[in-house]
Design a protein around this motif. Structure first.
Motif, PDB file in Angstrom:
ATOM      1  N   ILE A   1      -7.833  76.649 -12.723  1.00 28.07           N
ATOM      2  CA  ILE A   1      -8.224  76.331 -11.352  1.00 28.07           C
ATOM      3  C   ILE A   1      -8.307  74.820 -11.164  1.00 28.07           C
ATOM      4  CG2 ILE A   1     -10.121  76.500  -9.687  1.00 28.07           C
ATOM      5  CD1 ILE A   1     -10.545  79.365 -10.682  1.00 28.07           C
TER       6      ILE A   1
ATOM      7  N   LEU B   1      -5.749  79.040  -3.023  1.00 26.11           N
ATOM      8  CA  LEU B   1      -6.407  79.324  -4.298  1.00 26.11           C
ATOM      9  C   LEU B   1      -6.655  80.818  -4.501  1.00 26.11           C
ATOM     10  CD1 LEU B   1      -7.520  77.921  -6.786  1.00 26.11           C
ATOM     11  CD2 LEU B   1      -9.662  77.589  -5.589  1.00 26.11           C
ATOM     12  N   GLY B   2      -7.024  81.510  -3.459  1.00 25.17           N
ATOM     13  CA  GLY B   2      -7.205  82.952  -3.555  1.00 25.17           C
ATOM     14  C   GLY B   2      -8.481  83.400  -4.250  1.00 25.17           C
ATOM     15  N   ILE B   3      -9.552  82.600  -4.140  1.00 25.35           N
ATOM     16  CA  ILE B   3     -10.849  83.036  -4.658  1.00 25.35           C
ATOM     17  C   ILE B   3     -11.808  83.180  -3.477  1.00 25.35           C
ATOM     18  CG2 ILE B   3     -10.544  82.063  -6.964  1.00 25.35           C
ATOM     19  CD1 ILE B   3     -12.261  79.706  -6.158  1.00 25.35           C
ATOM     20  N   ARG B   4     -12.929  83.811  -3.710  1.00 29.88           N
ATOM     21  CA  ARG B   4     -13.847  84.146  -2.621  1.00 29.88           C
ATOM     22  C   ARG B   4     -14.356  82.912  -1.875  1.00 29.88           C
ATOM     23  NH1 ARG B   4     -18.190  88.495  -3.694  1.00 29.88           N
ATOM     24  NH2 ARG B   4     -16.539  89.782  -2.862  1.00 29.88           N
ATOM     25  N   TYR B   5     -14.781  81.899  -2.591  1.00 32.85           N
ATOM     26  CA  TYR B   5     -15.329  80.710  -1.961  1.00 32.85           C
ATOM     27  C   TYR B   5     -14.439  79.508  -2.253  1.00 32.85           C
ATOM     28  CZ  TYR B   5     -19.531  83.547  -1.672  1.00 32.85           C
ATOM     29  OH  TYR B   5     -20.410  84.554  -1.414  1.00 32.85           O
ATOM     30  N   SER B   6     -14.206  78.702  -1.240  1.00 34.75           N
ATOM     31  CA  SER B   6     -13.493  77.443  -1.446  1.00 34.75           C
ATOM     32  C   SER B   6     -14.486  76.433  -2.002  1.00 34.75           C
ATOM     33  CB  SER B   6     -12.952  76.903  -0.125  1.00 34.75           C
ATOM     34  OG  SER B   6     -12.030  77.784   0.434  1.00 34.75           O
TER      35      SER B   6
ATOM     36  N   ARG C   1      -9.820  80.168 -17.294  1.00 35.07           N
ATOM     37  CA  ARG C   1      -9.686  80.300 -15.845  1.00 35.07           C
ATOM     38  C   ARG C   1     -10.139  79.030 -15.134  1.00 35.07           C
ATOM     39  NH1 ARG C   1     -12.871  83.877 -11.517  1.00 35.07           N
ATOM     40  NH2 ARG C   1     -11.364  83.700  -9.842  1.00 35.07           N
TER      41      ARG C   1
ATOM     42  N   LEU D   1     -17.598  77.615  -9.720  1.00 36.58           N
ATOM     43  CA  LEU D   1     -16.456  77.354  -8.832  1.00 36.58           C
ATOM     44  C   LEU D   1     -16.865  76.965  -7.418  1.00 36.58           C
ATOM     45  CD1 LEU D   1     -14.093  80.292  -9.885  1.00 36.58           C
ATOM     46  CD2 LEU D   1     -14.254  78.023 -10.880  1.00 36.58           C
ATOM     47  N   ARG D   2     -18.058  76.404  -7.251  1.00 39.31           N
ATOM     48  CA  ARG D   2     -18.551  76.041  -5.917  1.00 39.31           C
ATOM     49  C   ARG D   2     -18.320  74.576  -5.571  1.00 39.31           C
ATOM     50  NH1 ARG D   2     -21.470  79.919  -2.756  1.00 39.31           N
ATOM     51  NH2 ARG D   2     -21.424  81.791  -3.998  1.00 39.31           N
TER      52      ARG D   2
ATOM     53  N   MET E   1     -18.054  82.419 -16.500  1.00 36.32           N
ATOM     54  CA  MET E   1     -16.670  82.295 -16.088  1.00 36.32           C
ATOM     55  C   MET E   1     -15.861  81.844 -17.293  1.00 36.32           C
ATOM     56  SD  MET E   1     -14.875  82.393 -13.039  1.00 36.32           S
ATOM     57  CE  MET E   1     -16.392  82.786 -12.274  1.00 36.32           C
TER      58      MET E   1
END
Length: 115
Positions: free
Chosen positions: A9, A82-87, A5, A44-45, A1
């Motif tokens: 975030i 946030l607009g990403i796959r996983y919060s 970015r 990002l988890r 990543m």
């Protein structure tokens, strides 16, 4: 990543959690809180949000407990914006650097008074 970015975030999470605490949480156990930093893992988890707490030790403990109870709600709200796959899973930790800085400042002032 990409590092850029991840930093963006982290900053977004810091601002969004601050906004949620200020405007949306209505828990009576919630004291005076300032969000000082946010760190997120490379995948990002998981995110750690550092908060500065004010008041007595009991008030600080109650505030940290209230934040942990609201963690699921905060996670869902951050995820929506946030607009990403996983919060990311959000954990709260107390940031005591302000207390430490105030302690050092007081010690320096005491030394200056003695001279």
């Amino acid at each position: 990543m990409g590092e850029l970015r991840v930093r963006k975030i982290q900053e977004f999470i810091k601002q969004e959690v601050s906004r949620i605490i200020l405007h949306e949480l209505k828990d009576p156990g919630l004291g005076f809180v300032t969000v000082t930093d946010a760190r997120i893992t490379g995948d990002l988890r998981e995110a750690t949000v550092y908060v500065s707490l004010f008041g007595s030790d009991e008030e600080k403990a109650n505030t940290l407990t209230a934040l942990k109870k609201a963690g699921g709600y905060i996670r869902s709200e951050v995820g929506k914006h946030l607009g990403i796959r996983y919060s990311p899973q959000i954990a709260f930790k107390e940031d005591s650097s302000l207390d430490y800085g105030m302690k050092i400042d007081k010690m320096l002032q005491d030394i200056e008074k003695k001279d």
